[in-house]
Design an enzyme around this catalytic site. Sequence first.
Site, PDB file in Angstrom:
ATOM      1  N   GLN A  69     -32.236  -4.578  47.210  1.00  0.00           N
ATOM      2  CA  GLN A  69     -31.194  -3.543  47.288  1.00  0.00           C
ATOM      3  C   GLN A  69     -30.932  -3.141  48.737  1.00  0.00           C
ATOM      4  O   GLN A  69     -29.781  -2.907  49.134  1.00  0.00           O
ATOM      5  CB  GLN A  69     -31.614  -2.312  46.477  1.00  0.00           C
ATOM      6  CG  GLN A  69     -31.934  -2.569  45.023  1.00  0.00           C
ATOM      7  CD  GLN A  69     -30.791  -3.196  44.271  1.00  0.00           C
ATOM      8  OE1 GLN A  69     -29.631  -2.818  44.433  1.00  0.00           O
ATOM      9  NE2 GLN A  69     -31.099  -4.176  43.440  1.00  0.00           N
TER      10      GLN A  69
ATOM     11  N   TYR B  54     -37.526  -4.199  39.041  1.00  0.00           N
ATOM     12  CA  TYR B  54     -36.520  -5.016  38.354  1.00  0.00           C
ATOM     13  C   TYR B  54     -35.089  -4.630  38.693  1.00  0.00           C
ATOM     14  O   TYR B  54     -34.836  -3.671  39.409  1.00  0.00           O
ATOM     15  CB  TYR B  54     -36.760  -5.079  36.857  1.00  0.00           C
ATOM     16  CG  TYR B  54     -36.742  -3.820  36.042  1.00  0.00           C
ATOM     17  CD1 TYR B  54     -37.172  -3.866  34.724  1.00  0.00           C
ATOM     18  CD2 TYR B  54     -36.281  -2.608  36.530  1.00  0.00           C
ATOM     19  CE1 TYR B  54     -37.149  -2.742  33.926  1.00  0.00           C
ATOM     20  CE2 TYR B  54     -36.255  -1.475  35.741  1.00  0.00           C
ATOM     21  CZ  TYR B  54     -36.683  -1.544  34.438  1.00  0.00           C
ATOM     22  OH  TYR B  54     -36.658  -0.434  33.650  1.00  0.00           O
ATOM     23  N   GLU B  55     -34.156  -5.479  38.198  1.00  0.00           N
ATOM     24  CA  GLU B  55     -32.735  -5.416  38.559  1.00  0.00           C
ATOM     25  C   GLU B  55     -32.529  -5.609  40.055  1.00  0.00           C
ATOM     26  O   GLU B  55     -31.647  -5.012  40.661  1.00  0.00           O
ATOM     27  CB  GLU B  55     -32.097  -4.105  38.086  1.00  0.00           C
ATOM     28  CG  GLU B  55     -32.272  -3.810  36.624  1.00  0.00           C
ATOM     29  CD  GLU B  55     -31.977  -4.990  35.718  1.00  0.00           C
ATOM     30  OE1 GLU B  55     -31.147  -5.843  36.098  1.00  0.00           O
ATOM     31  OE2 GLU B  55     -32.587  -5.076  34.640  1.00  0.00           O
ATOM     32  N   GLY B  56     -33.350  -6.450  40.661  1.00  0.00           N
ATOM     33  CA  GLY B  56     -33.329  -6.647  42.109  1.00  0.00           C
ATOM     34  C   GLY B  56     -34.300  -5.673  42.733  1.00  0.00           C
ATOM     35  O   GLY B  56     -34.116  -4.456  42.654  1.00  0.00           O
TER      36      GLY B  56
END
Length: 598
Positions: free
Chosen positions: A449, A442-444
């Site tokens: 990234q 999660y969060e990309g």
Amino acid sequence: MAVYTPPLRDMQFVMHEMLNVTADLQAMPVHADMDADTINAVLEEGGKFATDVLLPLNISGDTEGCQLDITTHAVTTPTGYKAAYKQYIEGGWAALACDPAFGGQGLPLVVNQCFYEMMNSANQAWTMYPGLTHGAYAALHTHGTPEQKATYLHKMTSGEWTGTMCLTEPHCGTDLGLMRTKAEPQADGTYRITGNKIFISAGEHDLADNIIHLVLARLPDAPPGIKGVSLFIVPKFLVNADGSLGERNGIYCGGLEHKMGIKSNATAQIVLDGAVGTMVGQPNKGMQGMFVMMNAARLGVGNQSLGLTEVAFQNALAYAKDRIQMRSLTGPKAKDKPADPILVHPDVRKMLLTAKAYAEGGRALLCFSAMLLEKEHNHPDEKVRKDSGELLALLTPICKAFLTDNGHISTNACMQVFGGHGFIKEWGMEQFVRDNRINMIYEGTNTIQSLDLLGRKVLGNNGATLKKFGKLVGALVAEEGVNEKMAEFITPIAMLGEQMTKFTTEIGFKGFQNPDEVGSAAVDYLRVAGHLVFGYFWARMAQVALRQIAAGNTDPFYVAKLQTARFYFAKLFPETATAMRTARAGSKVLMDTDAALA
């Protein structure tokens, strides 16, 4: 049950001996009076909260999970969670690094980062409830109107209200340009928001009086794609003019995800049915505010894996000292016992040292990054603010992806140290593995990234920011290049620093001809960049340790630091050679594979 001792000594080493954070903090007017004793005292108390309050709830919370009442849409957190949150608020921990203008204590971000590391070690799933609030707070603090700040920030600072990020929808994850949630303007300046969101961490719970959802949605005339996204405040309960809670808003939990890990955090399916919201920032500019939250979350996710790496290492080390199995290959070491502790075996030590090296390297990077964020916002020199922001942008995807990948490696290695017992729930090791696994997603995702690092942060400005980090490496090499005792730490980073220029140029040139070349190289590239960053910090840590030993300091802490540094450069840093080779292998073996993937 797992055990945990807050790594206060190592935190103090990183902050005060390697980074000298108090000197940097005192150069900023907002922290002019800050000193090491204050930082240490706060973190000592924070460690007690983590070990005494949160750690005992970790396995029980994982077992019990959250419960949804489908008739009322209310979510009940596991036994003890609400009481722990009350203690968290009463202790003032929610306000630690928040703006004093909104009731915060105004302590440095690096203090909050270290506190959250300890809470993540003790109980990542619980820590996510207040953790999400920090990102929402930061977005409103940066982009909210004075009225919005006055309405929400005091309560979010105190922890009485929590916050979320409502981004993902069932048909789109990272590609937020595909989202369908609609926001209809109303005559009174508010919006009626309708849609469905999924994977909303801490999206519904019984810990706080109100939940402040920051929701991405589209206006009726919004342009397509990511340029048509706006950001809205959508509280669970509407807030009256006097600050009291009003009626229930049209936003509720329609279901809870059944997950591999972080089971005691309510990962909610959120339904918006004409919910009342107010816009944050400008129409169709919602990603500006959301990126404030996302970047804070990416640093926070890296910190989650750091916490799990540390606690997994501590438990595996304790087990390896106690568990007897077979004899050392060089002869019995515990002659009074029928077998030797497994700590004598080389590969057990390799697994333990891997986790230790990744934990201590990660701590150095995150403390350094927290100081960059502090300087970006509070340093009086404009050039320092600008340079700090650029360097932090480069390091953020490394903090998120490299630390969470390393957390996956480390928690699995530490579970392996336990053998069959590591697979059994009551030891706690398999939970560290399961809880860490989401951090890579999660969060990309970590691939996102990697693409962000290589495509935007490096190639996007022709390597200018990478060169700024290279100057830090070059300065250390110049300072210690003739010191024979530092050669084993300096030579590897000097060589890789030189190789990075050619490596980056080569990937960039191939990518200019075929963008898939960047996509195929990005994950390997981030591993190389991550080791360059870790190598730099491990060299600096070795530098401090060598100077202390040379000055006659007999504290075994410094010997241990040197031994870990030597292990890192001998056993982990050489991954860079393989990663560069596989990155250079190109995209053809991936993309010309239609028959293989038919």
